[in-house]
Design an enzyme around this catalytic site. Structure first.
Site, PDB file in Angstrom:
ATOM      1  N   ILE A   1       0.853  -1.192   0.000  1.00  0.00           N
ATOM      2  CA  ILE A   1       0.000   0.000   0.000  1.00  0.00           C
ATOM      3  C   ILE A   1       0.889   1.242   0.000  1.00  0.00           C
ATOM      4  CG2 ILE A   1      -1.835   1.236   1.227  1.00  0.00           C
ATOM      5  CD1 ILE A   1      -2.669  -1.525   2.409  1.00  0.00           C
TER       6      ILE A   1
ATOM      7  N   HIS B   1       9.632   3.718  -1.310  1.00  0.00           N
ATOM      8  CA  HIS B   1       9.662   2.325  -0.841  1.00  0.00           C
ATOM      9  C   HIS B   1       8.568   1.484  -1.521  1.00  0.00           C
ATOM     10  CE1 HIS B   1      11.043  -0.639   2.055  1.00  0.00           C
ATOM     11  NE2 HIS B   1       9.806  -0.907   2.394  1.00  0.00           N
TER      12      HIS B   1
HETATM   13  N1  INI Z   1       5.675  -4.872   2.645  1.00  0.00           N
HETATM   14  C1  INI Z   1       4.429  -5.157   2.200  1.00  0.00           C
HETATM   15  O1  INI Z   1       4.096  -6.320   1.996  1.00  0.00           O
HETATM   16  N2  INI Z   1       3.545  -4.158   1.975  1.00  0.00           N
HETATM   17  C2  INI Z   1       3.860  -2.855   2.170  1.00  0.00           C
HETATM   18  O2  INI Z   1       2.967  -1.976   1.955  1.00  0.00           O
HETATM   19  C3  INI Z   1       5.147  -2.528   2.639  1.00  0.00           C
HETATM   20  N3  INI Z   1       5.507  -1.155   2.868  1.00  0.00           N
HETATM   21  O3  INI Z   1       4.718  -0.255   2.564  1.00  0.00           O
HETATM   22  O4  INI Z   1       6.584  -0.863   3.373  1.00  0.00           O
HETATM   23  C4  INI Z   1       6.055  -3.582   2.869  1.00  0.00           C
HETATM   24  N4  INI Z   1       7.310  -3.339   3.315  1.00  0.00           N
HETATM   25  C5  INI Z   1       8.152  -4.337   3.898  1.00  0.00           C
HETATM   26  C6  INI Z   1       8.941  -5.077   2.850  1.00  0.00           C
HETATM   27  O5  INI Z   1       8.129  -5.970   2.126  1.00  0.00           O
HETATM   28  C7  INI Z   1      10.059  -5.897   3.494  1.00  0.00           C
HETATM   29  O6  INI Z   1       9.522  -6.810   4.388  1.00  0.00           O
HETATM   30  C8  INI Z   1      11.085  -5.021   4.232  1.00  0.00           C
HETATM   31  O7  INI Z   1      11.553  -3.976   3.409  1.00  0.00           O
HETATM   32  C9  INI Z   1      12.282  -5.881   4.697  1.00  0.00           C
HETATM   33  O8  INI Z   1      12.958  -6.434   3.575  1.00  0.00           O
END
Ligand code: INI
Length: 166
Positions: free
Chosen positions: A93, A99
């Site tokens: 989202i 990111h």
């Molecule tokens: N991971 C998601 O599945 N959805 C998201 O919206 C999200 N945001 O917005 O940050 C998200 N971040 C975590 C990412 O997938 C990793 O777990 C993290 O960066 C560690 O590698």
């Protein structure tokens, strides 16, 4: 000519293969990030697989921290001899930073790479939305809108289809 065209168009509108779920094994990788969405997707996905005839022991579910981690787990599962397809579920989202793009794009790219590297269906049931509301609309059961249900159907269709292509 016109009749053949009509036939082809008609065929495209529904699955071209018979889906019999009795022997399939499906692995589901679900993302814990935004798990209120992932759980709703998983529930609809699971119900559809069961409705299609899969028994509990034909479905394996594992959880990863976020959608970015989905491809690595999907690859390990897809490499297993007894896994016929991997369904990936999660919700990315949009926030205030770049990111979102990185997670959404790399998760999508990774899932496709796993599918092409293993020759097995890897189903993209990861929502990528601008808002929580958009994600919730796609994870609700009203009117068959839940993308987890679509993911289950796509997996079953693709398993049958890929097995049919010699
Ligand atoms: N991971 C998601 O599945 N959805 C998201 O919206 C999200 N945001 O917005 O940050 C998200 N971040 C975590 C990412 O997938 C990793 O777990 C993290 O960066 C560690 O590698």
């Amino acid at each position: 000519m016109a009749a053949q065209k009509k036939k082809n168009i008609k065929a495209a509108a529904k699955p071209s293969v018979r889906i019999t779920a009795s022997k399939f094994h499906i692995a589901i990788v679900a993302s814990r990030f935004n798990d209120f969405i992932s759980k709703a997707l998983l529930n609809a996905c699971w119900m559809e697989l069961k409705r299609s005839g899969l028994r509990d022991e034909q479905i394996t579910t594992i959880w990863v921290p976020g959608s970015f981690e989905i491809p690595a787990a999907a690859l390990k599962l897809a490499r297993k001899k007894n896994v016929d397809a991997v369904i990936c579920l999660g919700a990315v989202i949009r926030g205030e930073t770049y990111h979102f793009e990185v997670v959404a794009n790399e998760a999508g790219r990774g899932m496709m790479q796993v599918s092409l590297a293993t020759g097995k269906p890897v189903i993209m049931g990861v929502l990528t939305t601008d808002t929580v509301d958009q994600a919730q609309k796609r994870a609700q059961d009203k009117g068959g809108a839940n993308k987890g249900l679509d993911a289950a159907r796509s997996a079953l269709e693709m398993i049958a289809l890929l097995k049919q292509i010699k």
